[in-house]
Design an enzyme around this catalytic site. Structure first.
Site, PDB file in Angstrom:
ATOM      1  N   HIS A  13       0.773  -1.150   0.061  1.00 18.61           N
ATOM      2  CA  HIS A  13       0.194   0.132  -0.001  1.00 18.61           C
ATOM      3  C   HIS A  13       0.944   1.325  -0.139  1.00 18.61           C
ATOM      4  O   HIS A  13       1.500   1.334   1.034  1.00 18.61           O
ATOM      5  CB  HIS A  13      -0.963  -0.155   1.182  1.00 18.61           C
ATOM      6  CG  HIS A  13      -1.744   1.124   1.345  1.00 18.61           C
ATOM      7  ND1 HIS A  13      -1.780   2.002   2.566  1.00 18.61           N
ATOM      8  CD2 HIS A  13      -2.475   1.649   0.758  1.00 18.61           C
ATOM      9  CE1 HIS A  13      -2.549   2.889   2.581  1.00 18.61           C
ATOM     10  NE2 HIS A  13      -3.139   2.764   1.408  1.00 18.61           N
ATOM     11  N   GLU A  40       0.274  -0.737  -4.687  1.00 21.70           N
ATOM     12  CA  GLU A  40      -1.112   0.137  -4.744  1.00 21.70           C
ATOM     13  C   GLU A  40      -0.317   1.777  -4.703  1.00 21.70           C
ATOM     14  O   GLU A  40       0.463   1.922  -3.868  1.00 21.70           O
ATOM     15  CB  GLU A  40      -1.995  -0.077  -3.705  1.00 21.70           C
ATOM     16  CG  GLU A  40      -3.323   1.154  -3.897  1.00 21.70           C
ATOM     17  CD  GLU A  40      -3.087   2.129  -3.073  1.00 21.70           C
ATOM     18  OE1 GLU A  40      -4.344   2.866  -2.927  1.00 21.70           O
ATOM     19  OE2 GLU A  40      -2.085   2.541  -2.529  1.00 21.70           O
ATOM     20  N   ASP A  42      -1.250   6.052  -5.455  1.00 21.38           N
ATOM     21  CA  ASP A  42      -2.331   7.274  -5.937  1.00 21.38           C
ATOM     22  C   ASP A  42      -1.835   8.153  -6.731  1.00 21.38           C
ATOM     23  O   ASP A  42      -0.868   8.799  -6.863  1.00 21.38           O
ATOM     24  CB  ASP A  42      -2.377   7.981  -4.440  1.00 21.38           C
ATOM     25  CG  ASP A  42      -2.529   6.838  -3.264  1.00 21.38           C
ATOM     26  OD1 ASP A  42      -3.884   6.607  -3.384  1.00 21.38           O
ATOM     27  OD2 ASP A  42      -1.940   6.682  -2.310  1.00 21.38           O
ATOM     28  N   HIS A  55      -0.610  10.874  -2.326  1.00 22.66           N
ATOM     29  CA  HIS A  55      -1.963  10.497  -1.614  1.00 22.66           C
ATOM     30  C   HIS A  55      -2.833  11.628  -1.078  1.00 22.66           C
ATOM     31  O   HIS A  55      -4.114  11.874  -1.534  1.00 22.66           O
ATOM     32  CB  HIS A  55      -1.776   9.529  -0.428  1.00 22.66           C
ATOM     33  CG  HIS A  55      -3.148   9.184   0.312  1.00 22.66           C
ATOM     34  ND1 HIS A  55      -3.521  10.082   1.257  1.00 22.66           N
ATOM     35  CD2 HIS A  55      -4.012   8.313  -0.007  1.00 22.66           C
ATOM     36  CE1 HIS A  55      -4.564   9.539   1.658  1.00 22.66           C
ATOM     37  NE2 HIS A  55      -5.013   8.349   0.902  1.00 22.66           N
ATOM     38  N   GLU A 114      -4.656   4.014  -8.199  1.00 22.89           N
ATOM     39  CA  GLU A 114      -5.964   4.392  -7.513  1.00 22.89           C
ATOM     40  C   GLU A 114      -6.189   6.025  -8.140  1.00 22.89           C
ATOM     41  O   GLU A 114      -5.138   6.773  -7.951  1.00 22.89           O
ATOM     42  CB  GLU A 114      -5.896   4.382  -5.770  1.00 22.89           C
ATOM     43  CG  GLU A 114      -7.188   4.859  -5.591  1.00 22.89           C
ATOM     44  CD  GLU A 114      -7.180   5.240  -3.935  1.00 22.89           C
ATOM     45  OE1 GLU A 114      -6.385   4.446  -3.178  1.00 22.89           O
ATOM     46  OE2 GLU A 114      -8.240   6.028  -3.353  1.00 22.89           O
TER      47      GLU A 114
HETATM   48  O1  G3P Z   1      -6.567   1.506  -2.211  1.00 15.91           O
HETATM   49  C1  G3P Z   1      -6.673   0.925  -0.846  1.00 15.91           C
HETATM   50  C2  G3P Z   1      -6.605   2.316   0.151  1.00 15.91           C
HETATM   51  O2  G3P Z   1      -5.376   2.959  -0.324  1.00 15.91           O
HETATM   52  C3  G3P Z   1      -7.677   3.221   0.199  1.00 15.91           C
HETATM   53  O3  G3P Z   1      -7.288   4.089   0.982  1.00 15.91           O
HETATM   54  O4  G3P Z   1      -7.025   6.387   1.746  1.00 15.91           O
HETATM   55  O5  G3P Z   1      -5.111   4.881   1.309  1.00 15.91           O
HETATM   56  O6  G3P Z   1      -6.378   5.825  -0.605  1.00 15.91           O
HETATM   57  P1  G3P Z   1      -6.401   5.296   0.887  1.00 15.91           P
END
Ligand code: G3P
Length: 250
Positions: A13, A40, A42, A55, A114
């Site tokens: 993450h 993952e 952002d 993020h 994401e």
């Molecule tokens: O994609 C899983 C998680 O990352 C979602 O929450 O706030 O970390 O983008 P956040």
């Protein structure tokens, strides 16, 4: 590659963010070295419409600057230190561009992109991201996720073969994403960990969807979610996930 990702597996993450500054190349490369099959991260647009990895909507928490990322051009963002807020040893880390991520780990890892234009929902982010995936020939090595269903609908229009997962907010606040997920063409559902039940997993599987759960760092939660049959977790700690989610299951 999406269909070849063997369940159970995990996504690092924001990279190996327990060990390196989140959403940096250092965190992504470390995730690969720690044995993560997937990461993952952002994506957002700069003021001059470059796609970068970050993020928060603002720069305050993770860089030596402040204010909204969307108001800054790429050149200004590239001057920032995105590592020292985590640890002095990472002070040279930059906010990466999406293309840098593709060049660095695109052939090593599966990538969950994401789409996080949550403060600027109609900025055309998906239209900027899809051509970059195509330019790098990574259509089979990426998937999309977003809390905003309209991003996933747009992704389906532009690149229908790239898998899509609907992120769902925690508990009652996720009602609209669960409703949307019921109506959409999706390959995965991304529920909050406390909302997962055996029957929600079975329902998703009956629809041919994967269940990818966020964000799980506690070994007991890893064991419990594994026993409920989820396909993957998002975790900050690849080493712990290897030990407690992939192995040593009672
Ligand atoms: O994609 C899983 C998680 O990352 C979602 O929450 O706030 O970390 O983008 P956040």
């Amino acid at each position: 590659m999406f269909t070849q990702l063997q369940s159970p597996h995990f996504f690092a993450h924001r990279g190996a963010s327990a060990y390196a500054p989140e959403n940096t190349l250092a965190a992504f490369e470390l995730a690969a070295r720690q044995g993560a099959p997937a990461i993952e991260f952002d994506v957002k647009l700069t003021s001059d419409r470059h796609v970068v990895i970050h993020h928060d909507q603002t720069l305050d928490r993770t860089t030596n600057s402040s204010g909204a990322l969307a108001k800054q051009p790429l050149a200004a963002l590239r001057e920032l230190d995105a590592g020292s807020s985590f640890s002095a040893e990472f002070r040279d880390e930059k906010i990466p561009t999406l293309e840098e991520v593709f060049e660095t780990v695109g052939q090593k890892l599966f990538l969950n992109i994401e789409l996080t234009n949550y403060a600027t929902p109609f900025d055309g982010l998906v239209d900027q991201v899809v051509p970059l995936i195509q330019k790098h020939g990574l259509e089979k090595r990426v998937m999309f996720s977003s809390f905003f269903p309209h991003n996933l609908l747009r992704a389906r229009q532009l690149a229908p073969a790239i898998p899509r997962g609907q992120l769902m907010l925690e508990g009652a606040s996720g009602w609209w994403q669960r409703l949307a997920a019921g109506l959409m063409d999706l390959q995965a559902e991304h529920p909050w960990k406390a909302d997962v039940t055996a029957s929600s997993v079975q329902n998703a599987h009956r629809k041919g969807r994967r269940v990818y759960v966020w964000t799980v760092n506690d070994p007991l939660e890893m064991h419990s979610l594994r026993s409920l049959g989820v396909d993957a977790i998002f975790t900050d700690d690849p080493l712990r996930a290897r030990e407690h989610f992939l192995e040593n299951i009672a």
